[in-house]
Design an enzyme around this catalytic site. Structure first.
Site, PDB file in Angstrom:
ATOM      1  N   ASP A  98       0.862  -1.164   0.000  1.00  0.00           N
ATOM      2  CA  ASP A  98       0.000   0.000   0.000  1.00  0.00           C
ATOM      3  C   ASP A  98       0.908   1.227   0.000  1.00  0.00           C
ATOM      4  O   ASP A  98       1.864   1.284   0.765  1.00  0.00           O
ATOM      5  CB  ASP A  98      -0.854  -0.020   1.278  1.00  0.00           C
ATOM      6  CG  ASP A  98      -2.269   0.448   1.035  1.00  0.00           C
ATOM      7  OD1 ASP A  98      -2.417   1.581   0.549  1.00  0.00           O
ATOM      8  OD2 ASP A  98      -3.210  -0.300   1.340  1.00  0.00           O
ATOM      9  N   ASP A 198      -3.052   4.795  -2.040  1.00  0.00           N
ATOM     10  CA  ASP A 198      -4.045   5.285  -1.092  1.00  0.00           C
ATOM     11  C   ASP A 198      -4.398   6.759  -1.313  1.00  0.00           C
ATOM     12  O   ASP A 198      -3.496   7.592  -1.485  1.00  0.00           O
ATOM     13  CB  ASP A 198      -3.438   5.123   0.316  1.00  0.00           C
ATOM     14  CG  ASP A 198      -4.402   5.474   1.422  1.00  0.00           C
ATOM     15  OD1 ASP A 198      -5.326   4.696   1.649  1.00  0.00           O
ATOM     16  OD2 ASP A 198      -4.218   6.531   2.046  1.00  0.00           O
ATOM     17  N   GLU A 255      -6.608   4.332  -5.589  1.00  0.00           N
ATOM     18  CA  GLU A 255      -7.847   4.551  -4.840  1.00  0.00           C
ATOM     19  C   GLU A 255      -8.341   5.937  -5.238  1.00  0.00           C
ATOM     20  O   GLU A 255      -7.944   6.942  -4.667  1.00  0.00           O
ATOM     21  CB  GLU A 255      -7.619   4.478  -3.322  1.00  0.00           C
ATOM     22  CG  GLU A 255      -8.947   4.502  -2.585  1.00  0.00           C
ATOM     23  CD  GLU A 255      -8.847   4.937  -1.122  1.00  0.00           C
ATOM     24  OE1 GLU A 255      -9.747   4.590  -0.350  1.00  0.00           O
ATOM     25  OE2 GLU A 255      -7.912   5.655  -0.753  1.00  0.00           O
ATOM     26  N   HIS A 327     -11.208  -3.143   3.179  1.00  0.00           N
ATOM     27  CA  HIS A 327     -11.030  -2.861   4.609  1.00  0.00           C
ATOM     28  C   HIS A 327     -11.730  -1.581   5.051  1.00  0.00           C
ATOM     29  O   HIS A 327     -11.715  -1.268   6.233  1.00  0.00           O
ATOM     30  CB  HIS A 327      -9.539  -2.757   4.916  1.00  0.00           C
ATOM     31  CG  HIS A 327      -8.909  -1.579   4.231  1.00  0.00           C
ATOM     32  ND1 HIS A 327      -8.780  -1.490   2.865  1.00  0.00           N
ATOM     33  CD2 HIS A 327      -8.426  -0.418   4.721  1.00  0.00           C
ATOM     34  CE1 HIS A 327      -8.239  -0.341   2.547  1.00  0.00           C
ATOM     35  NE2 HIS A 327      -8.006   0.345   3.644  1.00  0.00           N
ATOM     36  N   ASP A 328     -12.294  -0.828   4.101  1.00  0.00           N
ATOM     37  CA  ASP A 328     -12.993   0.417   4.435  1.00  0.00           C
ATOM     38  C   ASP A 328     -14.506   0.283   4.316  1.00  0.00           C
ATOM     39  O   ASP A 328     -15.237   1.251   4.502  1.00  0.00           O
ATOM     40  CB  ASP A 328     -12.573   1.539   3.471  1.00  0.00           C
ATOM     41  CG  ASP A 328     -11.137   1.963   3.682  1.00  0.00           C
ATOM     42  OD1 ASP A 328     -10.633   1.844   4.809  1.00  0.00           O
ATOM     43  OD2 ASP A 328     -10.520   2.426   2.700  1.00  0.00           O
TER      44      ASP A 328
HETATM   45  C1  GLC Z   1      -7.819   5.233   2.439  1.00  0.00           C
HETATM   46  C2  GLC Z   1      -7.651   3.937   3.199  1.00  0.00           C
HETATM   47  C3  GLC Z   1      -8.276   4.089   4.549  1.00  0.00           C
HETATM   48  C4  GLC Z   1      -7.554   5.184   5.270  1.00  0.00           C
HETATM   49  C5  GLC Z   1      -7.512   6.475   4.451  1.00  0.00           C
HETATM   50  C6  GLC Z   1      -6.461   7.388   4.978  1.00  0.00           C
HETATM   51  O1  GLC Z   1      -9.133   5.530   2.178  1.00  0.00           O
HETATM   52  O2  GLC Z   1      -8.173   2.878   2.470  1.00  0.00           O
HETATM   53  O3  GLC Z   1      -8.255   2.906   5.283  1.00  0.00           O
HETATM   54  O4  GLC Z   1      -8.184   5.443   6.495  1.00  0.00           O
HETATM   55  O5  GLC Z   1      -7.185   6.259   3.113  1.00  0.00           O
HETATM   56  O6  GLC Z   1      -5.182   6.881   4.700  1.00  0.00           O
END
Ligand code: GLC
Ligand code: CA
Length: 554
Positions: A98, A198, A255, A327-328
């Site tokens: 990541d 991310d 993302e 995971h979110d």
């Molecule tokens: C992304 C991750 C999440 C995290 C956020 C801040 O959305 O997937 O888990 O809290 O970024 O890094």
């Protein structure tokens, strides 16, 4: 679209903290991942994405990095990491890490230096402003409250789009960018296949800072409003690609939530910033601007339309990454299947429907055995900072504590973070110690050991889906065939063709508990996949059972 080596693959996301604990401290770790590689190979996945394992205070479970060059000792050592990359290679598998570079941790050396000397070099690694000027803008952080926080011991304040322990890095500063590229290359040189990237859309801020109209009683505005005003992220993304990913021929998945209309090609076209990005369209359905407490359920029709619209949007210009959970997000089966109707057949149908879309399928740990949301009985059971913030928002909106817990529990990120359910032994076989987050009590019924080798299990159905994707006879169509919706108007039916050279597959899911009749477009040559025992078809008419899913060769 140019063909790429990764198009025919399947990706598996590991959330290391909750995957497998090898030493009994209650926290999943890298040796635990290595021990489970055989299982992942049995499942058939090719690419493994690890959520962050870098050194971190774990305020946001590793998405707050305090040293980009170290593995957090709770997850293992650098030797473990090298070993994992090697062990994966030997199995023909690939490892992604990541990449979290919109922000670091407030415990990172850069931030400590900035605090000690805000006017010095590292002050400019962050967004700092004078306290005495008041808050420079009214943006709300993703985890609640203002994006501004006072910088302890100084006359300054700093910006954080996420938690206050996640200060945003100042991408406008070329020195910062060089540091990041150096780190990316350092990891790629170790033999990683690439990264999941991310929160990358956040690296470009709408400057100078200014207020936008408030959209909640807190007087703040959604961070998305700022993103809509930010211009020129492309220059950063191009530079990063050219200085890191491209020379390594690395695979990257962004993302990206808020690309602007028409930007898709720049992001993931043949010359795009990334190899692919997630299709989050289905995950945005029903989200309320008021907060998670006001989110509503997704209907099958909405799900179908969101998938089809995303497919139409991308067409042949690139490849989306498809997912039902991560995971979110809450567990996909609990989120997308109607409440109270979650069952094995429905789980398999949902799996089949997204897996057969044109794109790169991602499986999140536990999804392959049909893991479900957990029921929280007290807010004390919740660990996730985002859920806690949403809970406060719900209380402020007038919900009782019980209602607030119920409402935010449904979408809580902790639903996906409960320990992986390996067997029916203590703590689901995840740890010999006490798990950092309570396991879902349904592990007695839902676990890998129970499903492995049982022909009609959810796990074995996922294996068949992956198997079809790998089957040389159908691979070209499954991977590249164009997608054409079928009977789009028929309610609670999601059906589409995948058309390849001289081959047509018909994918159909009966998205309801009752049976329904479906007119077939032609004769079925072969039933390639079926989540039930029987298939009823006569004179061009099929009688689909509740939750039935099939892939037919036409
Ligand atoms: C992304 C991750 C999440 C995290 C956020 C801040 O959305 O997937 O888990 O809290 O970024 O890094
Ligand atoms: Ca451990």
């Amino acid at each position: 679209m140019k063909k790429q080596w990764w198009h025919s693959k399947t990706v598996y996301q590991i959330y290391p903290k909750s995957f497998y604990d090898s030493n009994g401290d209650g926290i999943g770790d890298l040796p635990g991942v290595i021990q489970k590689l055989d299982y992942l190979q049995y499942l058939g996945v090719d690419i493994i994405w690890l959520s962050p394992i870098y050194q971190s205070p774990l305020a946001d479970q590793g998405y707050d990095i305090s040293d980009y060059y170290q593995i957090d000792p709770r997850f293992g050592t650098m030797e473990d990491m090298d070993h994992l990359i090697q062990a994966a290679k030997e199995r023909g598998m690939y490892i992604l890490m990541d990449l979290v570079v919109n922000h670091c941790s407030d415990e990172h050396q850069w931030f400590k230096e900035a605090m000690a000397d805000p006017e010095g070099e590292y002050g400019n690694f962050f967004y700092l402003a004078e306290k005495k000027m008041g808050r420079p803008c009214n943006w709300r952080s993703y985890f609640g409250g203002s994006v501004w926080e006072d910088l302890p011991g100084t006359e300054k304040q700093y910006l954080h789009m996420f938690h206050k322990k996640q200060p945003d890095l100042n991408w406008e500063n070329p020195k910062l960018r060089e540091e990041i590229y150096k780190n990316i290359n350092w990891w790629l040189d170790k033999g990683l296949a690439g990264f999941r990237i991310d929160a990358i859309i956040n690296i470009k801020k709408a400057l100078p800072f200014r207020d936008y109209p408030a959209d909640r009683p807190d007087g703040l505005c959604s961070p998305d409003v700022m993103l809509a005003h930010a211009q020129g992220i492309g220059a950063f993304l191009e530079e990063m690609r050219d200085k890191t990913f491209r020379p390594h021929n690395a695979f990257t998945v962004g993302e990206v939530f808020n690309e602007k209309p028409g930007e898709l090609e720049q992001f993931i076209g043949d010359q795009g910033y990334f190899s692919t990005m997630f299709d989050f369209n289905e995950h945005m359905i029903g989200r309320s601007p008021k907060g998670a407490y006001a989110d509503r359920d997704v209907t099958p029709e909405e799900y179908k339309e969101a998938c089809f619209k995303a497919q139409e949007k991308i067409g042949d210009l690139g490849f989306y990454s498809t997912l039902i959970e991560n995971h979110d997000e809450p567990r996909g089966v609990s989120h997308f299947l109607p409440a109270g109707q979650v069952c094995d057949a429905g789980k398999k149908m949902l799996a089949g429907l997204y897996f057969m879309l044109r794109g790169l399928p991602f499986i999140y740990q536990g999804q392959e055995i049909g893991m479900e949301n957990i029921k929280f009985s007290s807010i004390d059971q919740v660990d996730d900072i985002s859920t806690l913030a949403e809970y406060d928002t719900a209380l402020a909106a007038g919900l009782s504590p019980k209602e607030a817990l119920e409402a935010v529990g449904r979408s809580s990120r902790d639903n996906a973070r409960t320990p992986m359910q390996w067997d029916a032994g203590p703590h689901a076989g995840f740890t010999q110690g006490t798990p950092w987050l309570k396991e879902n009590p349904n592990f007695l019924e839902i676990n890998v050991e129970e499903q492995r080798g049982r022909k009609d299990s959810v796990l074995e159905f996922y294996r068949r889906l992956i198997g079809l994707r790998k089957n040389k006879e159908y691979q070209e169509t499954v991977v590249y065939g164009s997608l054409i919706p079928y009977l789009r108007e028929q309610e609670n039916l999601m059906a589409y063709f995948r058309k390849g050279e001289g081959q047509t597959l018909l994918v159909m899911g009966n998205f309801q508990k009752d049976s329904q009749r479906v007119i077939l477009p032609g004769n079925t040559k072969k039933v390639l996949l079926n989540n039930l025992e029987t298939w009823k078809e006569e004179n061009g008419l099929a009688q689909m059972e509740g939750w039935q899913f099939v892939v037919l060769e036409q």
